[in-house]
Design a protein around this motif. Sequence first.
Motif, mmCIF file in Angstrom:
data_model
loop_
_atom_site.group_PDB
_atom_site.id
_atom_site.type_symbol
_atom_site.label_atom_id
_atom_site.label_comp_id
_atom_site.label_asym_id
_atom_site.label_seq_id
_atom_site.Cartn_x
_atom_site.Cartn_y
_atom_site.Cartn_z
ATOM 1 N N LEU A 173 0.837 -1.198 0.000
ATOM 2 C CA LEU A 173 0.000 0.000 0.000
ATOM 3 C C LEU A 173 0.876 1.253 0.000
ATOM 4 N N ALA A 174 1.920 1.254 0.827
ATOM 5 C CA ALA A 174 2.824 2.406 0.882
ATOM 6 C C ALA A 174 3.491 2.632 -0.475
ATOM 7 N N GLN A 175 3.933 1.570 -1.108
ATOM 8 C CA GLN A 175 4.567 1.707 -2.424
ATOM 9 C C GLN A 175 3.582 2.201 -3.482
ATOM 10 N N SER A 176 2.320 1.822 -3.348
ATOM 11 C CA SER A 176 1.329 2.294 -4.319
ATOM 12 C C SER A 176 1.147 3.804 -4.212
ATOM 13 N N TYR A 177 1.250 4.343 -3.001
ATOM 14 C CA TYR A 177 1.161 5.799 -2.838
ATOM 15 C C TYR A 177 2.344 6.496 -3.501
ATOM 16 N N ASP A 222 -2.147 7.412 -23.656
ATOM 17 C CA ASP A 222 -0.892 6.992 -23.033
ATOM 18 C C ASP A 222 -1.106 6.283 -21.695
ATOM 19 N N LEU A 223 -2.320 6.227 -21.225
ATOM 20 C CA LEU A 223 -2.592 5.561 -19.953
ATOM 21 C C LEU A 223 -2.636 4.045 -20.146
ATOM 22 N N ASP A 224 -2.301 3.325 -19.088
ATOM 23 C CA ASP A 224 -2.386 1.860 -19.085
ATOM 24 C C ASP A 224 -3.464 1.438 -18.088
ATOM 25 N N ILE A 225 -4.230 0.434 -18.456
ATOM 26 C CA ILE A 225 -5.313 -0.039 -17.596
ATOM 27 C C ILE A 225 -5.246 -1.551 -17.486
ATOM 28 N N THR A 226 -5.376 -2.036 -16.257
ATOM 29 C CA THR A 226 -5.422 -3.474 -15.996
ATOM 30 C C THR A 226 -6.702 -3.769 -15.222
ATOM 31 N N THR A 227 -7.417 -4.811 -15.617
ATOM 32 C CA THR A 227 -8.623 -5.204 -14.884
ATOM 33 C C THR A 227 -8.374 -6.514 -14.144
ATOM 34 N N HIS A 228 -9.063 -6.653 -13.028
ATOM 35 C CA HIS A 228 -8.950 -7.853 -12.198
ATOM 36 C C HIS A 228 -10.357 -8.318 -11.847
ATOM 37 N N ASP A 229 -10.586 -9.619 -11.918
ATOM 38 C CA ASP A 229 -11.842 -10.150 -11.413
ATOM 39 C C ASP A 229 -11.531 -11.265 -10.432
ATOM 40 N N GLY A 230 -12.550 -11.718 -9.735
ATOM 41 C CA GLY A 230 -12.360 -12.753 -8.736
ATOM 42 C C GLY A 230 -13.382 -12.600 -7.637
ATOM 43 N N PRO A 231 -13.309 -13.446 -6.595
ATOM 44 C CA PRO A 231 -14.240 -13.345 -5.466
ATOM 45 C C PRO A 231 -14.158 -11.971 -4.810
ATOM 46 N N LEU A 232 -15.267 -11.521 -4.255
ATOM 47 C CA LEU A 232 -15.333 -10.201 -3.638
ATOM 48 C C LEU A 232 -14.261 -10.013 -2.576
ATOM 49 N N ASP A 233 -14.074 -11.002 -1.712
ATOM 50 C CA ASP A 233 -13.090 -10.862 -0.632
ATOM 51 C C ASP A 233 -11.682 -10.644 -1.181
ATOM 52 N N ASP A 234 -11.350 -11.318 -2.278
ATOM 53 C CA ASP A 234 -10.027 -11.147 -2.882
ATOM 54 C C ASP A 234 -9.865 -9.748 -3.457
ATOM 55 N N LEU A 235 -10.918 -9.240 -4.088
ATOM 56 C CA LEU A 235 -10.848 -7.899 -4.660
ATOM 57 C C LEU A 235 -10.715 -6.845 -3.567
ATOM 58 N N ARG A 240 -7.419 -2.873 -0.609
ATOM 59 C CA ARG A 240 -6.872 -2.364 0.647
ATOM 60 C C ARG A 240 -5.347 -2.246 0.613
ATOM 61 N N CYS A 241 -4.682 -3.151 -0.103
ATOM 62 C CA CYS A 241 -3.216 -3.128 -0.106
ATOM 63 C C CYS A 241 -2.643 -2.356 -1.290
ATOM 64 N N GLY A 242 -3.494 -1.801 -2.143
ATOM 65 C CA GLY A 242 -2.996 -0.978 -3.235
ATOM 66 C C GLY A 242 -2.769 -1.713 -4.533
ATOM 67 N N ASP A 243 -3.022 -3.027 -4.586
ATOM 68 C CA ASP A 243 -2.894 -3.748 -5.850
ATOM 69 C C ASP A 243 -3.984 -3.312 -6.834
ATOM 70 N N ILE A 244 -5.108 -2.862 -6.297
ATOM 71 C CA ILE A 244 -6.221 -2.344 -7.094
ATOM 72 C C ILE A 244 -6.480 -0.911 -6.655
ATOM 73 N N ASP A 245 -6.754 -0.043 -7.622
ATOM 74 C CA ASP A 245 -7.031 1.365 -7.313
ATOM 75 C C ASP A 245 -8.500 1.616 -7.025
ATOM 76 N N VAL A 246 -9.356 0.904 -7.716
ATOM 77 C CA VAL A 246 -10.793 1.147 -7.610
ATOM 78 C C VAL A 246 -11.547 -0.128 -7.956
ATOM 79 N N MET A 247 -12.642 -0.383 -7.247
ATOM 80 C CA MET A 247 -13.543 -1.489 -7.565
ATOM 81 C C MET A 247 -14.830 -0.919 -8.127
ATOM 82 N N VAL A 248 -15.389 -1.594 -9.124
ATOM 83 C CA VAL A 248 -16.620 -1.116 -9.748
ATOM 84 C C VAL A 248 -17.621 -2.264 -9.781
ATOM 85 N N GLY A 249 -18.763 -2.050 -9.157
ATOM 86 C CA GLY A 249 -19.780 -3.095 -9.131
ATOM 87 C C GLY A 249 -20.775 -2.853 -8.020
ATOM 88 N N ALA A 250 -21.406 -3.911 -7.551
ATOM 89 C CA ALA A 250 -22.389 -3.804 -6.477
ATOM 90 C C ALA A 250 -21.713 -3.298 -5.206
#
Length: 406
Positions: A173-177, A222-235, A240-250
Amino acid sequence: MRKIGIRQARIFMAVANAASVTGAAKVVNRSQTSVTKSIQDLEHQLGVPLFDRTPKGVSLTAFGDALMPRAELAARAFTAAEQLVSPAVLMSAPGAARFFRMDISETWLDGFLAVVSHQNIASAADHLGIKPAAVSSSLRKLEDSLHITLFERTPNAIICTTLGRSIAQYVKLAQSYMRNACDEISNMQGVQVGHVSVGTMPYTRTMIIPRAINQLLAEHSDLDITTHDGPLDDLVAALRCGDIDVMVGALHGPGSDGGLSEERLIDDQLAIIVRAQHPLTRLKKVEWKDLLQYPWVLPRHGTTTRMLFELVLENRQEEKPSHIVETSSLVLLRGLLVESDRVSARSRHQILYEEQSGLLATLPVDLPETRLPIGITTRARSVLAPAVEMFIEELRKVAQQVSKTL
């Protein structure tokens, strides 16, 4: 590639808070020469001045102002990690105290996180482009310094301990900042670069997220985008740790610790889905008994859609469908529905293109009790990278477009 090290961030904050190199040197227990060199190296890496120098001391430039709040968030992450460790360890291990004050080798951190991710020394070394012996040495030095067992070794594997994994989450998380700070500084220089990591959930994968990505990249290629899917708890853990910037869904609530922030975009509800030429499409009014004459396709137990569907059955005291095929794959769902008279319950957003192309249809069955807020989830009290803010703005635009069509 621009990079801000954790130790560099610590020294930067010390200089900013003391408004002088001399004062900062005392705080970080280093020579003035060492502090000066660290700041000069950081400014050279970023290609911008972080401080204005005067005979009376130093003050932050606009670039320094951009870095400061993100460095403070990184420090807060290390402080949170420190709470996981017993006071006895902190008292007995000077290296542990230095670690949680962000006085730590970046090489050690990179090796630590690589092994946590790959669970294998050789794979971690390959990822970092160094020899396995170097990774093993970094891990050994880090554990010896902390007086903490971060990994359990077996003849065939290296397994991160529960404490080690929790500490790693805060370090990431610190490195993501710090990465976000680099993006912000580039943005201030008129260079639109950055990376957006998006956690996707079923209600938004078909149209909302793809359209937002396309609209964003049409303006900022010039922007790069990566998407991630999986169980809610994993997302959520990845957010929380900065591997994902934003979640979109329910939306599921900000969490018991208030660590997440939510923004509602639209409301959605389930619809009854069948193939376009299904016999039920010829009925003006469809009763539940009509639906039960056909086999069903439903998502797996535990998913949001399945729980909402079962809520309908409970509230209406309706009979459950029999002979259910369970799948959360939209590709498989489409094939099952198009090739049979099966019935399903999904969001119309998920089958929008199939409905527009004449493959699937929705039946006139209203399920208002399945109404569900759809929106954006981010880390609370966080400073978002410019690219993430732009992506979120595109999501808002798409939500307005969708609300007019459905």
